[in-house]
Design a protein around this motif. Structure first.
Motif, PDB file in Angstrom:
ATOM      1  N   TRP A 209       0.827  -1.201   0.000  1.00  0.00           N
ATOM      2  CA  TRP A 209       0.000   0.000   0.000  1.00  0.00           C
ATOM      3  C   TRP A 209       0.864   1.255   0.000  1.00  0.00           C
ATOM      4  N   GLN A 210       1.942   1.236   0.790  1.00  0.00           N
ATOM      5  CA  GLN A 210       2.830   2.381   0.863  1.00  0.00           C
ATOM      6  C   GLN A 210       3.559   2.597  -0.459  1.00  0.00           C
ATOM      7  N   SER A 213       1.213   4.159  -2.865  1.00  0.00           N
ATOM      8  CA  SER A 213       0.984   5.561  -2.484  1.00  0.00           C
ATOM      9  C   SER A 213       2.162   6.441  -2.877  1.00  0.00           C
ATOM     10  N   ARG A 218      -0.418  11.924  -5.571  1.00  0.00           N
ATOM     11  CA  ARG A 218      -1.789  12.450  -5.586  1.00  0.00           C
ATOM     12  C   ARG A 218      -2.684  11.735  -6.597  1.00  0.00           C
ATOM     13  N   ARG A 220      -2.990   8.524  -6.718  1.00  0.00           N
ATOM     14  CA  ARG A 220      -3.446   7.264  -6.129  1.00  0.00           C
ATOM     15  C   ARG A 220      -4.957   7.333  -5.898  1.00  0.00           C
ATOM     16  N   GLN A 222      -8.423   6.910  -4.063  1.00  0.00           N
ATOM     17  CA  GLN A 222      -8.805   7.014  -2.660  1.00  0.00           C
ATOM     18  C   GLN A 222      -9.266   5.657  -2.136  1.00  0.00           C
ATOM     19  N   GLU A 239      -7.173   7.530   8.905  1.00  0.00           N
ATOM     20  CA  GLU A 239      -6.879   8.733   8.130  1.00  0.00           C
ATOM     21  C   GLU A 239      -5.376   8.962   8.037  1.00  0.00           C
ATOM     22  N   ARG A 240      -4.606   8.645   9.098  1.00  0.00           N
ATOM     23  CA  ARG A 240      -3.149   8.773   9.049  1.00  0.00           C
ATOM     24  C   ARG A 240      -2.560   7.878   7.971  1.00  0.00           C
ATOM     25  N   ARG A 241      -3.223   6.781   7.694  1.00  0.00           N
ATOM     26  CA  ARG A 241      -2.710   5.815   6.716  1.00  0.00           C
ATOM     27  C   ARG A 241      -3.307   6.033   5.330  1.00  0.00           C
ATOM     28  N   GLY A 242      -3.959   7.163   5.133  1.00  0.00           N
ATOM     29  CA  GLY A 242      -4.465   7.507   3.820  1.00  0.00           C
ATOM     30  C   GLY A 242      -5.755   6.823   3.445  1.00  0.00           C
ATOM     31  N   LYS A 244      -9.934   6.774   3.941  1.00  0.00           N
ATOM     32  CA  LYS A 244     -11.053   7.608   4.378  1.00  0.00           C
ATOM     33  C   LYS A 244     -12.130   6.733   5.023  1.00  0.00           C
TER      34      LYS A 244
END
Length: 408
Positions: A209-210, A213, A218, A220, A222, A239-242, A244
């Motif tokens: 995932w990282q 990302s 930008r 990537r 959502q 949210e810290r891990r992108g 939502k």
């Protein structure tokens, strides 16, 4: 059941659902929805680690992964797998309401890190074929029917050598299964990840995932996580891990019931909206399908193999029209994203009658789907041989289609 639940889903996410762009990723939390014997329940990942840690002498618990690794080192991997089988209630746990409602959604691929078989049993209950994928040599095999590809990222209890369960397994995952990692990354690039019961704590998954990302930035897509009455700290962690959060304000103690309601609403949403956003190639079908879905239907849906469509159009369509109905086949509707299963589900839900040539696995599934939506009197099966009908369909009206009939 309130449509208010759907207002928590962003419109682009609902559009992705219609366009077959969702990538459901199922974690251990979803297994909490299972039906288990009285006095038992499915464990979360951390709960599983603590249960295993209790069997280690003088062991200071720090994490589930460390506990499972220590147990494997102390008592062998074989013994660890045996204990996991017991704690995960492999032979006892059955799909709950949320599992069954999820299986009714028309996804073509689902990912999971769970070792159990609750998803497979859910699809079995829906009589929908599920194709589990564990080994990399399975990735190149595609199907054209309505089956579901279930990517079991961490293996399952029936394949102990393939399970990703100890520190060593996680350390070598990317080197040992590079194609699986690449395949998962490609799915997350082109589809919208939707996490359900997933904590995002797995180091191998987080690394993939990282990487996605960092490479896409930008651009990537959502990602979302489906939660029920989550607290602020939990929302902030995602949210810290992108990711939502979609936080459904339901009753957390009724987690399974709330998820089942959400999945049912999502299915109803697809049924209502998939046809209007599809291209309809036949004028007669277009006129009928343009009417409100809750109005009087004249649709007679034909679930027949493509190679036999010319025969049915020539022989049976005129008969159906004489009865005041409009014959429709799935190939007349081009759904966004090639969402074949969703458009068939929607067509059956709108149909006044369904004719099924029950000669292969796909049409047999569609016959059962029709029987769950319509009375038996409105479903007609056409078979090559009455003895070929599965036992559960033998009380449905059928007509034998002989080779002589096809040759006339």
């Amino acid at each position: 059941m309130s449509d208010d639940y759907l207002k928590h889903f962003p419109k682009p996410l609902l559009q992705d659902l219609l366009e077959n762009r969702w990538l459901p990723i199922i974690g251990a939390g979803f297994s909490l929805n299972a039906k288990t014997p009285r006095g038992t329940k499915m464990p979360l990942w951390d709960d599983l680690g603590k249960r295993i840690a209790d069997e280690l002498e003088d062991y200071p618990y720090s994490s589930a992964l460390d506990a499972l690794s220590a147990y494997s080192q102390e008592f062998s991997r074989a013994r660890l797998i045996e204990r996991l089988r017991e704690h995960l209630l492999i032979n006892k746990a059955q799909p709950g309401k949320a599992h069954i409602a999820f299986a009714k959604l028309q996804f073509d691929i689902v990912c999971t890190t769970n070792f159990d078989f609750l998803l497979e049993r859910s699809y079995d209950a829906e009589q929908k074929y599920c194709h589990p994928i564990l080994d990399e040599d399975q990735l190149s095999i595609t199907t054209q029917d309505s089956s579901v590809r279930l990517l079991k990222l961490h293996g399952d209890i029936h394949h102990p050598q393939r399970m990703i369960v100890t520190e060593e397994d996680y350390d070598v995952f990317l080197d040992r299964y590079p194609l699986t990692a690449t395949y998962l990354a490609s799915l997350m690039i082109t589809r919208t990840p939707v996490f359900i019961g997933y904590s995002l704590d797995d180091p191998d998954f987080r690394m993939i995932w990282q990487t996605v990302s960092e490479r896409l930035g930008r651009l990537r897509r959502q990602a979302y996580v489906l939660l029920v009455d989550a607290k602020q700290a939990e929302l902030a962690r995602y949210e810290r891990r992108g990711v939502k959060p979609i936080n459904i304000p339901g009753n957390r103690t009724q987690y399974s019931d709330e998820l089942a309601k959400v999945f049912t609403l999502l299915r109803d949403y697809v049924r209502e909206h998939i046809i209007p956003v599809s291209q309809i190639t036949q004028e007669e079908s277009l006129q009928e399908l343009s009417l409100p879905p809750d109005g009087h239907s004249r649709i007679c849906f034909f679930a027949v193999p493509f190679k036999l469509q010319a025969f049915y159009r020539d022989r049976l369509f005129p008969v159906v029209r004489d009865c005041g109905l409009v014959p429709v086949t799935a190939d007349e509707i081009v759904a966004p994203g090639g969402n074949i299963s969703a458009k068939i589900d929607a067509l059956i839900s709108r149909a006044a009658a369904v004719v099924v040539d029950a000669s292969n696995r796909t049409t047999l599934y569609e016959s059962r789907l029709a029987l769950r939506n319509l009375s038996k009197e409105k479903v007609l099966l056409i078979v090559e041989d009455k003895d070929s009908l599965p036992f559960d369909l033998r009380d449905v009206r059928y007509v034998v289609r002989t080779k002589e009939t096809m040759a006339e």
